[in-house]
Design an enzyme around this catalytic site. Structure first.
Site, PDB file in Angstrom:
ATOM      1  N   THR A 116       0.927  -1.314  -0.049  1.00 11.80           N
ATOM      2  CA  THR A 116      -0.169  -0.191   0.042  1.00 11.80           C
ATOM      3  C   THR A 116       0.919   1.371   0.132  1.00 11.80           C
ATOM      4  OG1 THR A 116      -1.378   1.358   1.382  1.00 11.80           O
ATOM      5  CG2 THR A 116      -0.252  -0.357   2.539  1.00 11.80           C
ATOM      6  N   ASP A 117       0.328   2.298  -0.466  1.00 13.39           N
ATOM      7  CA  ASP A 117       0.977   3.505  -0.375  1.00 13.39           C
ATOM      8  C   ASP A 117       1.206   4.012   0.970  1.00 13.39           C
ATOM      9  OD1 ASP A 117      -1.672   4.392   0.045  1.00 13.39           O
ATOM     10  OD2 ASP A 117      -1.594   5.937  -1.731  1.00 13.39           O
ATOM     11  N   GLU A 118       0.459   3.634   1.758  1.00 15.46           N
ATOM     12  CA  GLU A 118       0.385   4.004   3.189  1.00 15.46           C
ATOM     13  C   GLU A 118       1.585   3.996   3.768  1.00 15.46           C
ATOM     14  OE1 GLU A 118      -3.242   3.472   5.537  1.00 15.46           O
ATOM     15  OE2 GLU A 118      -4.478   3.391   3.862  1.00 15.46           O
ATOM     16  N   TYR A 142      -1.864  -0.638  10.857  1.00 16.58           N
ATOM     17  CA  TYR A 142      -1.901  -1.244   9.829  1.00 16.58           C
ATOM     18  C   TYR A 142      -0.685  -1.076   8.749  1.00 16.58           C
ATOM     19  CZ  TYR A 142      -3.459  -1.585   4.777  1.00 16.58           C
ATOM     20  OH  TYR A 142      -3.462  -1.840   3.465  1.00 16.58           O
ATOM     21  N   LYS A 146       2.014  -3.556   7.119  1.00 14.98           N
ATOM     22  CA  LYS A 146       2.301  -3.788   5.823  1.00 14.98           C
ATOM     23  C   LYS A 146       3.829  -3.454   5.480  1.00 14.98           C
ATOM     24  CE  LYS A 146      -0.214  -4.683   2.866  1.00 14.98           C
ATOM     25  NZ  LYS A 146      -0.813  -5.818   2.593  1.00 14.98           N
TER      26      LYS A 146
HETATM   27  P1  NAD Z   1      -9.969  -7.198   1.930  1.00 21.50           P
HETATM   28  O1  NAD Z   1      -9.886  -6.704   3.715  1.00 21.50           O
HETATM   29  O2  NAD Z   1     -11.406  -6.742   1.393  1.00 21.50           O
HETATM   30  O3  NAD Z   1      -9.967  -8.599   1.928  1.00 21.50           O
HETATM   31  C1  NAD Z   1      -8.886  -9.100   2.612  1.00 21.50           C
HETATM   32  C2  NAD Z   1      -8.966 -10.696   2.187  1.00 21.50           C
HETATM   33  O4  NAD Z   1      -7.946 -11.409   2.679  1.00 21.50           O
HETATM   34  C3  NAD Z   1     -10.230 -11.316   2.817  1.00 21.50           C
HETATM   35  O5  NAD Z   1     -11.033 -12.300   2.022  1.00 21.50           O
HETATM   36  C4  NAD Z   1      -9.960 -12.046   3.924  1.00 21.50           C
HETATM   37  O6  NAD Z   1     -10.789 -13.246   4.344  1.00 21.50           O
HETATM   38  C5  NAD Z   1      -8.438 -12.460   3.811  1.00 21.50           C
HETATM   39  N1  NAD Z   1      -7.466 -12.976   4.763  1.00 21.50           N
HETATM   40  C6  NAD Z   1      -7.168 -11.977   5.709  1.00 21.50           C
HETATM   41  N2  NAD Z   1      -6.489 -12.749   6.517  1.00 21.50           N
HETATM   42  C7  NAD Z   1      -5.978 -14.041   5.718  1.00 21.50           C
HETATM   43  C8  NAD Z   1      -5.346 -15.070   6.421  1.00 21.50           C
HETATM   44  N3  NAD Z   1      -4.518 -14.916   7.546  1.00 21.50           N
HETATM   45  N4  NAD Z   1      -4.969 -15.974   5.519  1.00 21.50           N
HETATM   46  C9  NAD Z   1      -5.800 -15.971   4.327  1.00 21.50           C
HETATM   47  N5  NAD Z   1      -6.740 -15.142   3.951  1.00 21.50           N
HETATM   48  C10 NAD Z   1      -6.810 -13.925   4.796  1.00 21.50           C
HETATM   49  O7  NAD Z   1      -8.857  -6.293   1.472  1.00 21.50           O
HETATM   50  P2  NAD Z   1      -8.602  -5.504  -0.087  1.00 21.50           P
HETATM   51  O8  NAD Z   1      -8.855  -4.090   0.176  1.00 21.50           O
HETATM   52  O9  NAD Z   1      -9.134  -6.455  -0.974  1.00 21.50           O
HETATM   53  O10 NAD Z   1      -6.972  -5.410   0.012  1.00 21.50           O
HETATM   54  C11 NAD Z   1      -6.293  -6.462  -0.690  1.00 21.50           C
HETATM   55  C12 NAD Z   1      -4.952  -6.123  -0.435  1.00 21.50           C
HETATM   56  O11 NAD Z   1      -4.572  -4.750  -0.962  1.00 21.50           O
HETATM   57  C13 NAD Z   1      -4.404  -6.155   1.074  1.00 21.50           C
HETATM   58  O12 NAD Z   1      -3.046  -6.563   1.098  1.00 21.50           O
HETATM   59  C14 NAD Z   1      -4.329  -4.408   1.338  1.00 21.50           C
HETATM   60  O13 NAD Z   1      -3.299  -4.463   2.256  1.00 21.50           O
HETATM   61  C15 NAD Z   1      -3.969  -4.137  -0.072  1.00 21.50           C
HETATM   62  N6  NAD Z   1      -4.402  -2.570  -0.400  1.00 21.50           N
HETATM   63  C16 NAD Z   1      -5.723  -2.571  -0.370  1.00 21.50           C
HETATM   64  C17 NAD Z   1      -5.948  -0.966  -0.496  1.00 21.50           C
HETATM   65  C18 NAD Z   1      -7.502  -0.626  -0.537  1.00 21.50           C
HETATM   66  O14 NAD Z   1      -7.648   0.535  -0.720  1.00 21.50           O
HETATM   67  N7  NAD Z   1      -8.487  -1.496  -0.457  1.00 21.50           N
HETATM   68  C19 NAD Z   1      -5.151  -0.283  -1.407  1.00 21.50           C
HETATM   69  C20 NAD Z   1      -3.779  -0.705  -1.256  1.00 21.50           C
HETATM   70  C21 NAD Z   1      -3.504  -1.910  -1.132  1.00 21.50           C
HETATM   71  P1  TYD Z   2      -9.880   4.616   4.664  1.00 19.39           P
HETATM   72  O1  TYD Z   2     -11.138   4.087   3.598  1.00 19.39           O
HETATM   73  O2  TYD Z   2     -10.322   4.062   6.063  1.00 19.39           O
HETATM   74  O3  TYD Z   2      -8.571   4.464   3.949  1.00 19.39           O
HETATM   75  P2  TYD Z   2      -7.227   4.907   4.756  1.00 19.39           P
HETATM   76  O4  TYD Z   2      -6.485   3.678   4.686  1.00 19.39           O
HETATM   77  O5  TYD Z   2      -6.638   5.754   3.460  1.00 19.39           O
HETATM   78  O6  TYD Z   2      -7.438   5.617   6.135  1.00 19.39           O
HETATM   79  O7  TYD Z   2     -10.225   6.206   4.814  1.00 19.39           O
HETATM   80  C1  TYD Z   2     -10.014   7.275   3.521  1.00 19.39           C
HETATM   81  C2  TYD Z   2     -10.072   8.486   4.362  1.00 19.39           C
HETATM   82  O8  TYD Z   2     -11.414   8.773   4.806  1.00 19.39           O
HETATM   83  C3  TYD Z   2      -9.172   8.624   5.374  1.00 19.39           C
HETATM   84  O9  TYD Z   2      -8.617  10.100   5.509  1.00 19.39           O
HETATM   85  C4  TYD Z   2     -10.080   8.601   6.671  1.00 19.39           C
HETATM   86  C5  TYD Z   2     -11.387   9.162   6.194  1.00 19.39           C
HETATM   87  N1  TYD Z   2     -12.566   8.559   6.854  1.00 19.39           N
HETATM   88  C6  TYD Z   2     -13.599   9.352   7.497  1.00 19.39           C
HETATM   89  O10 TYD Z   2     -13.454  10.582   7.552  1.00 19.39           O
HETATM   90  N2  TYD Z   2     -14.625   8.649   7.910  1.00 19.39           N
HETATM   91  C7  TYD Z   2     -14.632   7.314   8.208  1.00 19.39           C
HETATM   92  O11 TYD Z   2     -15.692   6.921   8.928  1.00 19.39           O
HETATM   93  C8  TYD Z   2     -13.885   6.551   7.662  1.00 19.39           C
HETATM   94  C9  TYD Z   2     -13.821   4.999   7.571  1.00 19.39           C
HETATM   95  C10 TYD Z   2     -12.668   7.208   6.916  1.00 19.39           C
END
Ligand code: NAD
Ligand code: TYD
Length: 329
Positions: A116-118, A142, A146
């Site tokens: 993630t960019d975080e 988190y 990561k």
């Molecule tokens: P999500 O929370 O929707 O899904 C995570 C999945 O992983 C779920 O299906 C869960 O059951 C499974 N899981 C969790 N722990 C596990 C374990 N120990 N063993 C096997 N499976 C497990 O997540 P997402 O939003 O689809 O994110 C996927 C990946 O992308 C993550 O690594 C996250 O850090 C990264 N990412 C997400 C975002 C975003 O905005 N959603 C952005 C950048 C990177």
């Molecule tokens: P989020 O989806 O949790 O992603 P990130 O991992 O980037 O924090 O949140 C996106 C942005 O929205 C972040 O600045 C936090 C804000 N946010 C709120 O203001 N209220 C909320 O209830 C949530 C979940 C996020």
């Protein structure tokens, strides 16, 4: 190609599994089915499913048998949950990644680790988007977990010669995202006439990346990325309050639903990444957040209540109360 997609029942992983299966690749999914995992996300996708934990070496070995590569989406992914309880994040995002690396090492598989960019932490307003050599300055449990997983990847590449690399994607949006994250939470709350809890002043900035563009990028990294490298995947930068206003317009909800609530501790103000390195491998996003991307996502949630309504009960309610009851009063 036979591909192991860990976390394939989650948001981004299920989109990735779907596109590869539709192209006729053999997709194996290993997923623990945590609160965020949902088999319905894989409906209509031809795949082999293994219910298990990436931190369990036997489960990984069983699922990975005969595979050519692993793409690791499995993670605990929500910042607010990591503040309520960090331990699970270490187990999956750090230890789980190390178990996958051990397997990749012994079975000689390529591993793409989705990060993630975080991991860069706050990027000051006005500063240029950061490149992959910027220091990792994590803010939340988190992002720290990561970054811990990433560092294991780089250590395994250097020490054991494992063929592994990292992608660092921006905030991702699109259909089937669990409604704890900002966009699906606010969209579904708006449809239900519930409050939209904006943390602090709402002037935080995020880059919004469509899930299909994110999957394109990961696929390019899988096929063309170099071992030991990280690849940023950028989105379109917007201030949170501007996004909230657009959600109100698109859902037709009342602005009275907006509540500025107590901020998230350690809240990063801005993320901004430069993805020139991935663009040089051929990536370019096809979706625009303002011209269609957000609107189509809102329409998906409008049309698919049967997907998100059952989620917003049970475990979700307990989490929601812990996170928002005091904030909303
Ligand atoms: P999500 O929370 O929707 O899904 C995570 C999945 O992983 C779920 O299906 C869960 O059951 C499974 N899981 C969790 N722990 C596990 C374990 N120990 N063993 C096997 N499976 C497990 O997540 P997402 O939003 O689809 O994110 C996927 C990946 O992308 C993550 O690594 C996250 O850090 C990264 N990412 C997400 C975002 C975003 O905005 N959603 C952005 C950048 C990177
Ligand atoms: P989020 O989806 O949790 O992603 P990130 O991992 O980037 O924090 O949140 C996106 C942005 O929205 C972040 O600045 C936090 C804000 N946010 C709120 O203001 N209220 C909320 O209830 C949530 C979940 C996020």
């Amino acid at each position: 190609m036979r591909l192991l997609v860990t976390g394939g029942a989650g948001f981004i992983g299920s989109h990735f599994a779907r596109r590869l299966a539709e192209r006729g690749e053999h997709v194996v999914v290993l997923d623990k089915l945590t609160y965020a995992g949902n088999r319905a996300n894989l409906e209509g996708v031809e795949h082999e499913f293994h219910h298990g934990d990436i931190a369990d070496p036997d489960a990984v070995a069983r699922a990975a048998r005969g595979c050519d590569a692993i793409v690791n989406f499995a993670a605990e992914t929500h910042v607010d949950r990591s503040i309520l309880g960090p331990a699970e994040f270490i187990l999956t995002d750090v230890l789980g990644t190390q178990v996958l690396l051990d397997h990749a090492r012994h079975a000689q598989l390529r591993l793409v680790h989705v990060s993630t960019d975080e991991v860069y932490g706050d990027i000051p307003l006005g500063a240029p988007a950061c490149t992959e050599d910027a220091p990792l300055r994590t803010s939340s449990p988190y992002s720290a977990s990561k970054a811990g997983g990433e560092l294991q990847v780089f250590a395994y590449v250097r020490t054991f010669g494992v063929d592994a690399l990292v992608t660092r994607g921006a905030n991702t949006y699109g259909p089937r995202q669990y409604p704890e994250k900002f966009l699906p939470l606010f969209i579904t709350n708006a449809f239900d006439g519930r409050h939209l809890p904006v943390y602090g002043d709402g002037k935080q900035r995020r880059e919004w990346l469509h899930v299909e563009d994110h999957c394109d990028a990961i696929e390019i990294a899988l096929r063309c990325g170099a071992a030991g490298e990280a690849y940023n995947i950028s989105g379109q930068e917007r201030e949170n309050m501007d996004v909230v206003k657009r959600i109100l317009e698109l859902t037709g909800a009342s602005p009275d639903l907006v509540r500025h609530v107590e901020d998230r501790p350690g809240h990063d103000r801005r993320y901004a990444v430069d993805s020139s390195k991935l663009r040089a491998l051929g990536w370019s996003p096809a979706h625009s957040f303002d011209a269609g991307g957000l609107e189509e996502t809102v329409e998906w949630y409008r049309a698919n209540r049967e997907w998100w309504e059952p989620i917003k009960s049970g475990e979700y309610r307990r989490y929601y109360d812990a996170q928002y009851a005091a904030r909303l009063g």
